[in-house]
Scaffold this motif. Sequence first.
Motif, short mmCIF file in Angstrom:
data_model
loop_
_atom_site.label_atom_id
_atom_site.label_comp_id
_atom_site.label_asym_id
_atom_site.label_seq_id
_atom_site.Cartn_x
_atom_site.Cartn_y
_atom_site.Cartn_z
N LYS A 222 18.15 -3.15 7.33
CA LYS A 222 17.62 -2.54 7.18
C LYS A 222 16.87 -1.35 7.62
N PHE A 223 17.57 -2.73 9.71
CA PHE A 223 17.16 -1.79 10.59
C PHE A 223 18.73 -1.75 11.02
N LYS A 224 19.03 -0.16 11.57
CA LYS A 224 20.26 -0.06 11.91
C LYS A 224 20.05 -0.15 13.55
N SER A 225 19.35 0.24 14.88
CA SER A 225 18.80 0.05 15.57
C SER A 225 17.79 -0.32 16.35
N VAL A 226 17.34 -1.25 17.22
CA VAL A 226 16.86 -1.27 17.61
C VAL A 226 15.39 -0.37 17.89
N ASN A 227 15.60 0.84 18.24
CA ASN A 227 15.28 2.23 18.50
C ASN A 227 14.42 2.70 16.80
N GLU A 228 15.18 2.67 16.09
CA GLU A 228 14.72 3.05 15.07
C GLU A 228 14.36 1.27 14.25
N VAL A 229 13.60 0.66 15.11
CA VAL A 229 12.69 -0.10 14.84
C VAL A 229 11.01 0.38 15.38
N LEU A 230 11.70 0.84 16.49
CA LEU A 230 10.57 1.59 17.44
C LEU A 230 9.48 2.92 16.73
N LYS A 231 10.33 3.44 16.36
CA LYS A 231 10.47 5.03 15.65
C LYS A 231 9.35 4.75 14.37
N ILE A 232 9.80 2.95 13.20
CA ILE A 232 8.96 2.99 12.36
C ILE A 232 7.87 2.11 13.00
N SER A 233 8.25 1.19 13.83
CA SER A 233 6.60 1.17 14.66
C SER A 233 5.32 1.28 14.29
N GLU A 234 6.04 2.78 15.14
CA GLU A 234 5.18 3.65 15.13
C GLU A 234 4.58 3.22 16.87
N ILE A 235 5.34 2.38 17.72
CA ILE A 235 4.81 1.91 19.01
C ILE A 235 6.22 2.51 20.35
N ALA A 236 6.91 3.80 19.69
CA ALA A 236 8.28 4.43 20.80
C ALA A 236 6.53 5.52 21.07
N PRO A 237 6.82 5.72 22.55
CA PRO A 237 6.08 7.27 21.78
C PRO A 237 7.21 8.73 21.45
N VAL A 238 6.17 9.64 21.82
CA VAL A 238 6.55 11.35 20.88
C VAL A 238 7.04 12.06 22.95
N THR A 239 8.33 12.81 22.93
CA THR A 239 7.97 12.76 24.03
C THR A 239 8.29 14.54 23.30
N ILE A 240 7.52 15.52 24.59
CA ILE A 240 7.46 17.35 23.67
C ILE A 240 8.41 17.43 24.94
N GLN A 241 9.26 18.87 24.51
CA GLN A 241 9.03 19.28 26.02
C GLN A 241 9.78 20.01 25.66
N SER A 242 9.96 21.24 26.57
CA SER A 242 9.73 23.17 26.09
C SER A 242 9.87 23.29 27.80
N GLY A 243 11.14 23.85 27.83
CA GLY A 243 11.69 24.82 28.95
C GLY A 243 11.31 23.47 30.03
#
Length: 181
Positions: A66-87
């Motif tokens: 179902k999950f290919k990597s732990v990063n996929e689990v972290l994103k789907i679980s909504e626990i991974a933070p969001v990074t916003i970058q601009s300049g």
Amino acid sequence: MDYYIFEIQQFCHRIRSLNKVIKAYDEKIEQAYRSNEDYEMFQSFPGAGPSIGPRLMAFFGGDRDKFKSVNEVLKISEIAPVTIQSGKMNIVRRRFLCDRFTQLSFVEFANNSIRSSIWAHEFYYHKKALNIPHFTILRALAYKWIRIMYRCWKTRTPYNEKTYLEVLEKRQPAWFQKFVN
């Protein structure tokens, strides 16, 4: 006045009926949880208990592909933070538009683990001493737990606190230094 008494009696009757239905669902969930082949593994996580254990098991499921990597689990679980970058701007923040139930399940588990896991307790109080807000610490702790859960889930291995403490002794993270010495 009699009208209100009748209305209150009706509400009480509905509540009793709903409580019976909820109890029946709880029993079915408990039975399905205990009979699942991954029961021992999810029950091994300190603080999972009879209410959060089934929620964690339901999230991961039985399909190991179902999950290919732990990063996929972290994103789907909504626990991974969001990074916003601009300049030159770089902001890291928590997810706001997400499945709150899943996110809350992991945060609740992390909160429970503080009382049951030595390293989780030390991690929490080290971060608390740095004046980091409570829920920020719990999300960070949930992030760590998801990585551990994913590994246990992929290898079908129950969690072992002693094994993880040995790993931490080798890695020596800053928050663990004080705990070891």
